[in-house]
Every structure is written in structure tokens, then in C-alpha cells.
Design a protein around this motif. Structure first.
Motif, short mmCIF file in Angstrom:
data_model
loop_
_atom_site.label_atom_id
_atom_site.label_comp_id
_atom_site.label_asym_id
_atom_site.label_seq_id
_atom_site.Cartn_x
_atom_site.Cartn_y
_atom_site.Cartn_z
N UNK A 84 37.04 43.86 38.78
CA UNK A 84 36.58 45.11 38.18
C UNK A 84 37.31 46.30 38.79
N UNK A 85 37.46 46.27 40.12
CA UNK A 85 38.16 47.34 40.82
C UNK A 85 39.65 47.31 40.48
N UNK A 86 40.22 46.10 40.39
CA UNK A 86 41.64 45.99 40.04
C UNK A 86 41.91 46.64 38.68
N UNK A 87 41.10 46.26 37.70
CA UNK A 87 41.32 46.75 36.35
C UNK A 87 41.20 48.26 36.25
N UNK A 88 40.19 48.82 36.90
CA UNK A 88 39.99 50.27 36.85
C UNK A 88 41.18 51.02 37.46
N UNK A 89 41.73 50.48 38.53
CA UNK A 89 42.82 51.17 39.21
C UNK A 89 44.14 51.09 38.45
N UNK A 113 48.04 41.61 40.83
CA UNK A 113 47.63 42.98 41.16
C UNK A 113 48.50 43.56 42.27
N UNK A 114 48.75 42.77 43.30
CA UNK A 114 49.57 43.24 44.42
C UNK A 114 50.99 43.58 43.95
N UNK A 115 51.55 42.72 43.11
CA UNK A 115 52.91 42.96 42.62
C UNK A 115 52.97 44.18 41.71
N UNK A 116 51.99 44.33 40.85
CA UNK A 116 52.00 45.47 39.93
C UNK A 116 51.84 46.79 40.68
N UNK A 117 51.16 46.75 41.81
CA UNK A 117 51.02 47.96 42.63
C UNK A 117 52.31 48.29 43.37
N UNK A 118 52.99 47.25 43.86
CA UNK A 118 54.12 47.47 44.75
C UNK A 118 55.47 47.48 44.04
#
Length: 242
Positions: A84-89, A113-118
Motif C-alpha cells: 500500500x505504501x509502495x503504490x502510494x509513493x 519497488x527498489x529498482x523503480x526508486x533508484x
């Protein structure tokens, strides 16, 4: 088509670490599932539909236990509540993906999620397709690894005692890496305290769901600090391609 191929080539190198990790975890899952009497077809089907490593391991126990859909629903919700937190961010980033965002939301596991952030796409590479192929490749790796494990389990006899501990070991390593990489340890301490409290009060057979509920409630109260950290991690680059 050329645009898609270019995005795929750019995304692939970022997913190689995920590929190596998924090979071990997925194969272990496939072997364990086969040891419970389920063929590799089940491993493929679960990986396509569920695509949640931790929950798939939990699902093995659910499949072999007494039929209890309510418990299965609550357990799944609690185990995967972090998404839920991943999707919102990532809502802003996913808005660039168009129709692809539906699948990308489904495939938003921890590693993706980690890759999409970095990860940032190279200049001239469409960001939407770049993110899509990171998600798709990671999903493909997991499906393939689970299928290989299921096939190996049917061909070779394994002593599977202790193999289900692989997910516990994985989360311990993730916890330690996160602890070292973060300056603020409050979320981790909240998780430990809530788990220990529920374990002492409710015992080892009944503590998991209440502990996760308590963790979620506590982290929700801590969400402002959490969201600031995630936003700092996931702010899009100023030179992103359209």
C-alpha cells in the motif's frame, strides 16, 4: 517497436541482481511446493496470479491446512500490506506509463519497488516502457525460477526439511541491510516491539496477524516521517524523458 526494444535493453542490466536472487528463492519455492504434492504447473500458476514471494511461501501452509478463507484473506492482506505504501509513493511515476500502469501496480514487489526508486532510464529511453520492462522482467524471472524448482522437485528426491526457512533468512538479511542503510530506526523498532509483544501475549500460533495489524497501525501514525523519506528516494529526475 524500436522504442520498446531500446527500453528493454536499458532495463535488463538493472534487473540482473534480482534474477540471481530469484533463482535461489523461486527454485526453493518450487521444490517445497512439489514436496507437498503440487506439480510445477501449480508453481507457475501461483507465480503468475499471486506474484508475492513471501505470500507464496505462506500459501503452501494455507493449501495444506484446513479450509479457512477468512484467515487466508486476512493473512494475505497483512503480509502484503507494505505494498500500500509502495503504490502510494509511486503514483506520480506510474502516471507516465499510461495503460501499462495497471500491470505495473500488480507487479510492484519489493525488488521492483527498489529498482523503480533508484534506477533512471538513459537519455532517449521512454520512462514508461523502462519501468514496465523492469516489472515484466522481474515477474518473468520469478515464474521461471518457480517452474524450474517444481520440475526439479518432481525429478529428483530432496530432503526439504528446513527449506521453508529460506524466506525467514531472506527477511533477516533485508532487515539488516535496511537497518544499516537508514539513519532512522524507529519503523524497525516498532516492528520488533509489536511482534515481541504479541508473541508474549498471544503465543507463537496466534501472534502473526495481530502483530502485523499493530505494526500497520503504528506505522500509519508514523507515516509523515515515512512518506518524507520515500518522497526523497522517489523524486523523479528533472531530465526525465516524456
Amino acid at each position: 517497436m524500436q522504442e520498446k526494444i531500446k527500453a528493454l535493453k536499458a532495463a535488463f542490466p538493472h534487473t540482473i541482481p534480482v534474477l540471481t536472487g530469484y533463482m535461489f528463492l523461486g527454485i526453493a519455492f518450487g521444490i517445497l511446493l512439489n514436496s507437498k504434492g503440487y506439480s510445477f504447473i501449480w508453481a507457475i500458476f501461483m507465480s503468475i496470479i499471486i506474484f508475492a514471494g513471501s505470500m507464496q511461501y505462506v500459501a503452501i501452509n494455507i493449501l495444506t491446512a484446513a479450509f479457512d478463507p477468512l484467515n487466508a484473506f486476512i493473512m494475505t492482506l497483512m503480509v502484503n500490506a507494505r505494498h500500500l505504501f509502495y503504490g502510494l509513493s509511486l503514483l506520480d511515476k506510474f502516471s507516465e506509463a499510461g495503460k501499462k500502469k495497471t500491470y505495473m501496480m500488480f507487479g510492484l514487489v519489493d525488488e521492483t519497488f527498489s529498482l523503480l526508486c533508484a534506477a533512471e532510464p538513459p537519455e532517449g529511453v521512454d520512462r514508461g516502457w523502462f519501468m514496465f520492462f523492469i516489472t515484466l522482467l522481474n515477474h518473468f524471472y520469478w515464474i521461471t525460477a518457480c517452474a524450474i524448482g517444481g520440475i526439479l522437485g518432481s525429478l529428483v528426491s530432496f530432503n526439504t526439511k528446513g527449506i521453508d526457512f529460506v524466506m525467514t533468512a531472506l527477511f533477516v538479511v533485508i532487515f539488516l541491510n535496511q537497518w544499516k542503510s537508514q539513519e532512522k530506526h524507529a519503523p524497525a523498532l516498532i516492528g520488533i516491539a509489536a511482534s515481541v509483544l504479541c508473541l508474549l501475549v498471544l503465543g507463537p500460533s496466534n501472534f502473526i496477524i495481530p502483530a502485523m495489524a499493530l505494526i500497520i497501525l503504528s506505522l500509519t501514525g508514523y507515516r509523515k516521517s515515512f512518506e518524507k523519506g520515500v518522497e526523497k528516494c522517489c523524486l523523479p529526475s528533472s531530465n526525465q524523458s516524456s
